[in-house]
Design a protein around this motif. Structure first.
Motif, short mmCIF file in Angstrom:
data_model
loop_
_atom_site.label_atom_id
_atom_site.label_comp_id
_atom_site.label_asym_id
_atom_site.label_seq_id
_atom_site.Cartn_x
_atom_site.Cartn_y
_atom_site.Cartn_z
N VAL A 581 -25.98 -10.09 18.00
CA VAL A 581 -25.12 -9.42 18.98
C VAL A 581 -25.20 -10.14 20.32
O VAL A 581 -24.17 -10.42 20.97
CB VAL A 581 -25.50 -7.94 19.12
CG1 VAL A 581 -24.79 -7.31 20.32
CG2 VAL A 581 -25.14 -7.18 17.85
N GLU A 582 -26.41 -10.46 20.76
CA GLU A 582 -26.59 -11.12 22.05
C GLU A 582 -25.88 -12.47 22.08
O GLU A 582 -25.16 -12.80 23.04
CB GLU A 582 -28.08 -11.29 22.33
CG GLU A 582 -28.38 -11.95 23.67
CD GLU A 582 -29.88 -12.16 23.89
OE1 GLU A 582 -30.23 -12.85 24.87
OE2 GLU A 582 -30.68 -11.64 23.10
N GLY A 609 -18.03 -7.89 15.97
CA GLY A 609 -17.86 -6.56 15.38
C GLY A 609 -18.74 -6.39 14.15
O GLY A 609 -19.35 -5.32 13.95
N ALA A 610 -18.83 -7.45 13.33
CA ALA A 610 -19.69 -7.38 12.14
C ALA A 610 -21.15 -7.20 12.52
O ALA A 610 -21.89 -6.42 11.89
CB ALA A 610 -19.51 -8.64 11.30
N ASN A 614 -23.55 -3.95 11.61
CA ASN A 614 -24.85 -4.02 10.95
C ASN A 614 -25.95 -3.39 11.79
O ASN A 614 -26.99 -2.98 11.25
CB ASN A 614 -25.19 -5.48 10.65
CG ASN A 614 -24.52 -5.96 9.36
OD1 ASN A 614 -24.99 -5.69 8.26
ND2 ASN A 614 -23.41 -6.65 9.52
N ARG A 615 -25.74 -3.30 13.11
CA ARG A 615 -26.73 -2.66 13.97
C ARG A 615 -26.46 -1.17 14.10
O ARG A 615 -27.16 -0.47 14.84
CB ARG A 615 -26.72 -3.33 15.36
CG ARG A 615 -28.04 -3.21 16.07
CD ARG A 615 -28.16 -4.17 17.22
NE ARG A 615 -27.29 -3.83 18.35
CZ ARG A 615 -27.36 -4.41 19.55
NH1 ARG A 615 -28.26 -5.36 19.77
NH2 ARG A 615 -26.53 -4.08 20.52
N GLY A 616 -25.44 -0.69 13.39
CA GLY A 616 -25.16 0.73 13.40
C GLY A 616 -24.26 1.19 14.52
O GLY A 616 -24.04 2.38 14.68
N GLU A 617 -23.67 0.27 15.28
CA GLU A 617 -22.80 0.64 16.39
C GLU A 617 -21.35 0.57 15.93
O GLU A 617 -20.56 -0.28 16.37
CB GLU A 617 -23.08 -0.28 17.60
CG GLU A 617 -24.52 -0.17 18.09
CD GLU A 617 -24.84 -1.18 19.18
OE1 GLU A 617 -23.96 -1.48 20.01
OE2 GLU A 617 -25.98 -1.68 19.19
N ASN A 618 -21.01 1.50 15.05
CA ASN A 618 -19.73 1.42 14.34
C ASN A 618 -18.53 1.70 15.22
O ASN A 618 -17.45 1.13 15.01
CB ASN A 618 -19.73 2.38 13.16
CG ASN A 618 -20.55 1.84 12.00
OD1 ASN A 618 -21.35 0.93 12.17
ND2 ASN A 618 -20.36 2.41 10.82
N ASN A 646 -10.48 -6.47 6.45
CA ASN A 646 -11.68 -6.34 5.61
C ASN A 646 -12.75 -5.52 6.31
O ASN A 646 -13.32 -4.58 5.74
CB ASN A 646 -12.24 -7.74 5.29
CG ASN A 646 -11.65 -8.35 4.04
OD1 ASN A 646 -10.65 -7.87 3.52
ND2 ASN A 646 -12.25 -9.41 3.55
N TYR A 647 -13.06 -5.92 7.55
CA TYR A 647 -14.10 -5.22 8.30
C TYR A 647 -13.72 -3.76 8.57
O TYR A 647 -14.56 -2.85 8.46
CB TYR A 647 -14.36 -5.94 9.62
CG TYR A 647 -15.14 -7.21 9.49
CD1 TYR A 647 -16.39 -7.24 8.87
CD2 TYR A 647 -14.64 -8.41 10.01
CE1 TYR A 647 -17.10 -8.43 8.75
CE2 TYR A 647 -15.36 -9.60 9.90
CZ TYR A 647 -16.59 -9.61 9.27
OH TYR A 647 -17.31 -10.77 9.16
#
Length: 845
Positions: A581-582, A609-610, A614-618, A646-647
């Motif tokens: 993310v960073e 976004g992916a 994956n970090r749960g920040e949907n 897809n995402y």
């Protein structure tokens, strides 16, 4: 004098003759008085029913008046007119006439109106002495004779309006069929005429005509050979009939053998003959009637390597200005030697091309003409391709004016794709390596985005070989890197790695070339991405650091942003979601701040976004993917749109909105199929299977999962294969086949362990736990769900953590530990709500 008898009483000789009598004001028949002679009919014998001309026949037999039938040499104009005349005979009982006006006849001049009228009046029963002198008087005589009659008149092989107009009846009771190789626009302007452009045959009709004329039924490989023969004839009826006659005259010869002979010929038209009939001479007649400058214009057009061309390409090819090119094209369209396709597009029939190349080969300077024409064409295409390529790269944020420019450029590239690729191949064949490199370089972004990828692979292999022969080392490296990029898009990762390594070896063996460092950095990025997808982790970080250093030294901010995006993707693949993310936020800031390509920015936003997902920040992930989709949609970027969908489909699944997920993913599937995107398409199918599983549409889920499994196996994509296999195991469980379910889950687990995928292992452990609960092995199910929880926590996979907590809750409740079971269910619900699930109970099928 003949004219004295033409309009008055019979001569004294006629009155006393038993052979002549008067049957009207000035109409004389030779015969016995009292007999009623048969109406005149000089139309030749009908060759029988025509194949593939039903629509034209229906149109021509619909009514009275003037019909103009125009078309290229050998298309069957005369045969159609004769056939229609015979069909019309019962409705026009007072006579039928055909006169050949010989506009295109070997060794002859076109028939004058005066001579044509003489033939018509003789055919109508007048003696030579009764025919008036001069064209105007004969035209009046002809019109008077047909005034109250219903006749069919065929004026075949006409030249122009001045030749045809005097031959037309005055009234509307007769029907006139005029055939010509030319568009008789003057006649159309002067008379209310039905103008019919006679096309070549459809493939099916052409094959049927060949079968009829060869007198054989063709099956199997012979049928396929016939299909190829008629295509090589350009479905031109004359060419088809000539080759069919050759086959009929040689009973032992097969269609396949005839095809081989045709393909071996340097010029196909030279093989299309039967006795004194041939395609080449038919074209000769039209060619020789052209003014000399127009002949030279047509011969240069014949060197064109593509399918169709516009005015600009024509001007370059023929070495004239745009207006002169337009006039030349229009003149050849009038002669039916060039086909106008609309929207400024023109085409030469395949056999006309072959004919012009044969004529060029006979000229002393024919080869020099061809080389010069090709070079001029290539320079024109290079200029326009590079302008279009620049217009494709719309900066972020996309503004309307630039998007419109991109749309225009994209439409032109898509329209010209076949021609540009054909030109590139011809440049390679003739050794014009520098021009070929410039043309393919300008096409790179377009071919990556829109393909066709298989043709792009062939093209870049040729470009690399040409550059190597020319000693252009950087150009060779560029072609190899572009080749690797297309192979990457085709999910052929080992091949992409090999081409990248060849490109790097070339650059390092010849350092200091123009743009060598920038090319090395771009190649390293492609190499890292291909190795990552292939599951190879060796030297990825070192290669990325090298690429970043090269970009930063050169001040290339867009390149730096792309390198950071690839580094973020590496973190994402390794499960280091915080670092991903960073790094991806940094990459996004660099690219957006530098107003980089909007398409690149959308791709990096999807990666960010992916990572957030994956970090749960949907929620933030959904917003970013929706924004990336809007950018791609504005650009018309199908690949970017498909990736975003897809995402988003995956996110909708996690939120429990399986109906919406399925709708989104079905749209994505269509886009992936159109592009031939195997990796993206397989992931889409995997997510779609999960959506259908959530909707309890198990048959659809199974079909999608099996398709994904097949693609992942072929690629190969090990973790994707294991995910699809694990999902099929779940479907086996729901279908009541626990043995098949356990086998699928175990094979999937073995792959995930080998690939060191903690999240994949968590998926399988949860699925195995669900299976154990079904088979009443609750204690083992609890152990497996707890194992899944540990793996998912270490991997940072919140969705699998929620699934694990739910399984643990079910197991504890089944073991009588109700409070602990409720705590576990509460933990699952909390995670799902944080992930944006509207109904946590439906979020985990």
């Amino acid at each position: 004098m003949p004219g004295d008898d033409a309009g008055g009483r019979p001569s004294q000789h006629a009155e006393g003759s038993a052979e002549v009598f008067q049957a009207g004001r000035d109409q004389y028949f030779f015969g016995t008085p009292g007999e009623r002679p048969a109406p005149p009919w000089t139309v030749p014998r009908d060759a029988g029913p025509l194949i593939g001309r039903d629509a034209e026949i229906e149109r021509l037999t619909a009514g009275d008046g003037l019909h103009l039938i125009a078309g290229m040499p050998g298309v069957g104009k005369t045969a159609l007119a004769v056939h229609v005349a015979h069909l019309l005979r019962p409705r026009y009982p007072d006579g039928g006439f055909l006169v050949d006006l010989k506009a295109h006849a070997p060794g002859m001049r076109a028939v004058t109106p005066e001579d044509a009228l003489y033939q018509l009046l003789i055919a109508d029963g007048l003696s030579p002495g009764q025919i008036a002198t001069g064209a105007e008087a004969r035209a009046l005589q002809w019109r008077n004779r047909l005034a109250a009659r219903r006749c069919v008149v065929v004026l075949d092989n006409a030249l122009d309006r001045p030749q045809v107009a005097p031959l037309l009846p005055a009234g509307g009771d007769s029907v006139v069929l005029v055939t010509s190789r030319r568009r008789l626009t003057g006649l159309m302007a002067q008379h209310a005429a039905d103008a019919l452009e006679l096309p070549t045959l459809t493939d099916a009709a052409a094959a049927a005509l060949f079968a009829r004329r060869s007198g054989r039924e063709h099956r199997g490989s012979e049928s396929a050979a016939v299909a190829e023969i008629v295509r090589d004839c350009g479905t031109l009826p004359l060419a088809i009939c000539l080759l069919a006659a050759q086959l009929q005259g040689h009973p032992q010869q097969t269609a396949a053998e005839l095809l081989r002979e045709l393909r071996r010929a340097v010029h196909r038209t030279s093989r299309m003959r039967a006795e004194d009939l041939a395609v080449g001479p038919a074209f000769d007649l039209s060619f020789r009637r052209l003014p000399k400058p127009l002949r030279r214009f047509l011969l240069r057009l014949g060197t064109y390597p593509g399918a169709d061309l516009d005015v600009s390409a024509t001007a370059a090819l023929t070495g004239v200005g745009a207006e002169e090119a337009r006039r030349g094209l229009d003149a050849l369209v009038q002669e039916h030697l060039v086909i106008a396709r609309g929207a400024g597009r023109y085409q030469l029939h395949d056999l006309i091309c072959d004919y012009t190349r044969m004529r060029n080969a006979e000229l002393p300077n024919g080869e020099a003409e061809r080389v010069g024409a090709l070079a001029r064409l290539a320079e024109d295409y290079v200029r326009r391709v590079h302008a279009a390529d620049a217009a494709l790269a719309v900066p972020y944020p996309p503004v309307l004016a630039r998007v419109e420019q991109r749309t225009v450029a994209l439409a032109w590239l898509q329209q010209q794709r076949v021609n540009l690729l054909a030109c590139a191949r011809e440049l390679a064949r003739t050794g014009e390596h520098e021009l070929m490199a410039r043309l393919t370089g300008g096409l790179a972004a377009f071919l990556r985005e829109y393909g066709p990828w298989e043709q792009a692979v062939t093209l870049y292999r040729i470009a690399a070989a040409c550059a190597a022969r020319n000693g252009a080392h950087t150009a060779r490296a560029v072609a190899l890197r572009e080749l690797a990029g297309v192979l990457y898009l085709r999910s052929e990762y080992p091949a992409a790695i090999a081409e990248c390594e060849r490109a790097l070896a070339t650059l390092r063996a010849h350092p200091g070339g123009d743009r060598a460092e920038a090319e090395e950095a771009a190649t390293l990025l492609t190499l890292v991405a291909a190795r990552r997808q292939a599951g190879t982790r060796t030297a990825l970080a070192a290669d990325l650091e090298r690429a970043l250093d090269l970009y930063r030294r050169s001040g290339d901010r867009a390149g730096e942003g792309e390198a950071l995006a690839e580094l973020g993707t590496l973190h994402l693949a390794s499960g280091a979601y915080d670092a991903a993310v960073e790094t991806l936020r940094e990459a996004t800031a660099v690219l957006l701040g530098d107003h980089a390509s909007a398409r690149t920015c959308a791709a990096v936003l999807n990666k960010l976004g992916a990572a957030l997902q994956n970090r749960g920040e949907n929620r933030e992930a959904t917003e970013i993917h929706e924004h990336a989709f809007r950018v791609s949609d504005i650009l018309g970027d199908r690949r970017g749109m498909a990736v975003s969908l897809n995402y988003l489909g995956h996110l909708h699944c996690q939120a429990g909105d399986h109906e919406r997920a399925a709708a989104v993913l079905e749209k994505a599937r269509v886009l992936h199929e159109r592009m031939g995107s195997r990796s993206g398409g397989a992931h889409c199918l995997l997510y779609l299977a999960r959506a259908y599983l959530g909707l309890a549409r198990y048959e659809h889920a199974g079909e999608a999962a099996r398709q994904a499994l097949s693609i992942f196996r072929e690629m190969p994509h090990r973790t994707g294969y294991a995910s699809a296999l694990n999902l099929l195991g779940t479907l086996h469980r729901l279908a009541g086949d626990p043995a098949a379910a356990e086998a699928a889950h175990q094979e999937a687990l073995d792959v995930f362990v080998e690939e060191q995928s903690l999240l994949g292992q968590a998926e399988v452990r949860n699925a195995q736990g669900d299976l154990d609960r079904l088979t009443k092995r609750v204690t083992r199910a609890l152990d497996r769900h707890r194992c899944a929880l540990d793996l998912a926590t270490r991997a940072g996979g919140d969705a699998e953590r929620a699934r694990a907590y739910r399984g643990i809750g079910h197991c504890l409740t089944a073991l009588g530990e109700d409070e602990a079971g409720r705590d576990a269910h509460r933990a699952a619900r909390d995670i799902l709500e944080r992930l944006g699930a509207h109904d946590p109970a439906k979020a985990l099928p």
